[in-house]
Design a protein around this motif. Structure first.
Motif, PDB file in Angstrom:
ATOM      1  N   TYR A 322       0.804  -1.071  -0.126  1.00 39.38           N
ATOM      2  CA  TYR A 322       0.081   0.012  -0.033  1.00 39.38           C
ATOM      3  C   TYR A 322       0.730   1.312  -0.086  1.00 39.38           C
ATOM      4  O   TYR A 322       1.762   1.352   0.952  1.00 39.38           O
ATOM      5  N   ASP A 347      -2.712   2.678  -4.540  1.00 37.36           N
ATOM      6  CA  ASP A 347      -2.354   4.000  -4.175  1.00 37.36           C
ATOM      7  C   ASP A 347      -3.303   5.051  -4.615  1.00 37.36           C
ATOM      8  O   ASP A 347      -3.953   4.673  -5.628  1.00 37.36           O
ATOM      9  N   TYR A 385       1.979   7.250   7.192  1.00 41.10           N
ATOM     10  CA  TYR A 385       0.621   7.409   7.014  1.00 41.10           C
ATOM     11  C   TYR A 385      -0.239   6.283   7.769  1.00 41.10           C
ATOM     12  O   TYR A 385      -1.243   5.918   7.648  1.00 41.10           O
TER      13      TYR A 385
HETATM   14  P1  TYD Z   1       4.756   9.774   0.971  1.00 40.17           P
HETATM   15  O1  TYD Z   1       5.209   8.982   2.330  1.00 40.17           O
HETATM   16  O2  TYD Z   1       4.504  11.272   1.257  1.00 40.17           O
HETATM   17  O3  TYD Z   1       5.440   9.465  -0.279  1.00 40.17           O
HETATM   18  P2  TYD Z   1       7.239   9.404  -0.597  1.00 40.17           P
HETATM   19  O4  TYD Z   1       7.900   8.193   0.029  1.00 40.17           O
HETATM   20  O5  TYD Z   1       6.836   9.566  -2.101  1.00 40.17           O
HETATM   21  O6  TYD Z   1       7.371  10.768  -0.205  1.00 40.17           O
HETATM   22  O7  TYD Z   1       3.338   8.983   0.639  1.00 40.17           O
HETATM   23  C1  TYD Z   1       2.678   9.568  -0.509  1.00 40.17           C
HETATM   24  C2  TYD Z   1       2.383   8.450  -1.420  1.00 40.17           C
HETATM   25  O8  TYD Z   1       1.361   7.300  -0.712  1.00 40.17           O
HETATM   26  C3  TYD Z   1       1.568   8.613  -2.551  1.00 40.17           C
HETATM   27  O9  TYD Z   1       1.751   7.808  -3.616  1.00 40.17           O
HETATM   28  C4  TYD Z   1       0.205   8.571  -2.185  1.00 40.17           C
HETATM   29  C5  TYD Z   1      -0.115   7.459  -1.216  1.00 40.17           C
HETATM   30  N1  TYD Z   1      -1.047   7.386  -0.199  1.00 40.17           N
HETATM   31  C6  TYD Z   1      -2.166   6.512  -0.369  1.00 40.17           C
HETATM   32  O10 TYD Z   1      -2.322   6.022  -1.530  1.00 40.17           O
HETATM   33  N2  TYD Z   1      -3.037   6.652   0.290  1.00 40.17           N
HETATM   34  C7  TYD Z   1      -3.130   7.420   1.477  1.00 40.17           C
HETATM   35  O11 TYD Z   1      -4.018   7.209   2.422  1.00 40.17           O
HETATM   36  C8  TYD Z   1      -1.962   8.313   1.831  1.00 40.17           C
HETATM   37  C9  TYD Z   1      -1.837   8.944   2.890  1.00 40.17           C
HETATM   38  C10 TYD Z   1      -1.144   8.146   0.865  1.00 40.17           C
END
Ligand code: TYD
Length: 413
Positions: A322, A347, A385
């Protein structure tokens, strides 16, 4: 490795020292946000060594390889608005900026404004805000929403043009931008052009203290050229005539700091800044020995995750992931986890859905695939998250699905 797309770092990007020691080697990985269209799956992908160095003089932690910014950032698939917790986070920042610094009529410039998530929250509070964003696809999304965004890299030249059009900036914001910039001197010169005499530079960066403490090795990837403790960050800003006067710790991205800086002598330093600096120095955060321990914990984290996933597979469980995060590229590559283990990754980002993960080519499906496909176990690749994701997927959990948290030691939630 001097070639068209990357260069080898020869000296520290803050203090120019050549005393750079290798403190962690994560092998060779593809570019973290280089998601692959299925029809291009047979084409070769760029891969580079992922090696972490530390400067012996100013202590900045930085990567050995610098990939050209236009390769990384001209088209960008990370969109801040796809993560609800980030939208709330930027809403709080907009409120704070509007209340503390951005007087009516003043101009706020956001560098790396992505799809305009903060610009929108500032505009909603009546603050005049302009974005400067190098990714053409994201700048177009923001402009289509009526959020003025200049599609360019931030430089002294673009700063002069923004200044001519908008006047001096009361606030320049840079969220998750400083770690991405190779030529930090050029960034400081641009700030000097644009910032009003009493203007405030507000910058958020992932905090090295959290990275080390919570073994967040997957937040290391080629876009993140620098990993900041407060001390090197202060040294950097001071070299551009800016003085940090306040700092906040933030939970985002596994733990970040937001510093507020102004021209030297223009703002009184806060008590919490003094405490944070003392705490950092007492903890020996930038001591080289910290990395010896960290590297051992990174290996243990990798082994624990591989063992748990292999046990679950051995027991015939169906697994998915996820969050097609940038950090998942490091984690999957470093741990040797691919499409044989994770059937898909769900995602919320429309720009990523239908694509394949870099290197590992795991299909990215929309968020609702989790409930539709109902894998027995889902590896949380957006572990930062975890709470919000668990809350948002109560039906999956109620149907018997389980999440696996990979950090620091893999565990079933
Ligand atoms: P993030 O930790 O900001 O990513 P990165 O490692 O790229 O900095 O996470 C963002 C990714 O997670 C983005 O592709 C959206 C996805 N996401 C979900 O699919 N569902 C969710 O509930 C959340 C909060 C993020």
């Amino acid at each position: 490795m001097e070639d068209a797309t990357a260069r080898q770092l020869e000296s520290c990007r803050i203090c120019a020292s050549r005393d750079l020691a290798l403190v962690l080697d994560l092998g060779s990985t593809p570019l973290a946000n280089a998601f692959v269209a299925p029809e291009r799956a047979a084409e070769p992908e760029l891969r580079f060594p992922l090696e972490v160095l530390q400067c012996g003089r100013c202590r900045l932690v930085q990567l050995s390889v610098v990939v050209r910014p236009d390769v990384l950032f001209r088209t960008y698939l990370y969109s801040s608005s796809a993560s609800a917790p980030m939208v709330e986070h930027f809403d709080r920042l907009a409120a704070e900026l509007a209340q503390r610094f951005a007087l009516p009529g003043a101009c706020v410039v956001e560098v790396g404004s992505n799809d305009g998530v903060l610009l929108a929250r500032l505009a909603a509070r009546g603050v005049r805000a302009v974005g400067v964003e190098p990714a053409a696809n994201l700048a177009a999304i923001a402009n289509a929403r009526g959020l003025e965004t200049w599609n360019e890299f931030f430089s002294a030249d673009s700063a002069r043009r923004v200044l001519a059009a908008k006047g001096p900036a009361a606030v320049v914001v840079a969220n998750n931008v400083l770690a991405h910039i190779d030529d930090l001197g050029a960034m400081l010169r641009a700030l000097d052009v644009l910032l009003a005499r009493d203007g405030v530079f507000a910058a958020e960066v992932p905090y090295l203290g959290d990275l080390l403490e919570h073994v967040e090795y997957d937040t290391i990837y080629h876009e993140h050229l620098s990993y900041f403790a407060l001390a090197p960050l202060r040294t950097l800003l001071a070299s551009g005539g800016l003085e940090v006067f306040d700092v906040e710790r933030l939970p985002v991205h596994g733990g970040s700091v937001r510093v507020f800086a102004g021209r030297a002598g223009r703002h009184a330093g806060t008590e919490r800044l003094a405490r944070a600096l003392e705490g950092e120095s007492a903890a020996g955060l930038t001591d080289r020995g910290r990395f010896v321990d960290f590297a051992t914990r990174v290996q243990a984290s990798r082994e624990a995750l591989r063992r748990l996933l292999s046990e679950l597979r051995g027991a015939g469980r169906r697994l998915a992931g996820y969050g097609a995060t940038a950090k998942s590229t490091t984690l999957l590559s470093f741990c040797g986890i691919g499409a044989e283990t994770l059937a898909f990754i769900a995602d919320t980002t429309p720009l990523k859905q239908g694509l394949l993960t870099p290197g590992t080519h795991i299909p990215i499906l929309p968020d609702d695939a989790l409930l539709a496909e109902r894998p027995d176990y889902t590896l949380l690749l957006a572990w930062n998250y975890a709470d919000a994701i668990m809350r948002g997927h109560a039906s999956y959990l109620a149907a018997g699905g389980r999440f696996v948290h990979p950090m620091p030691l893999a565990r079933i939630l």
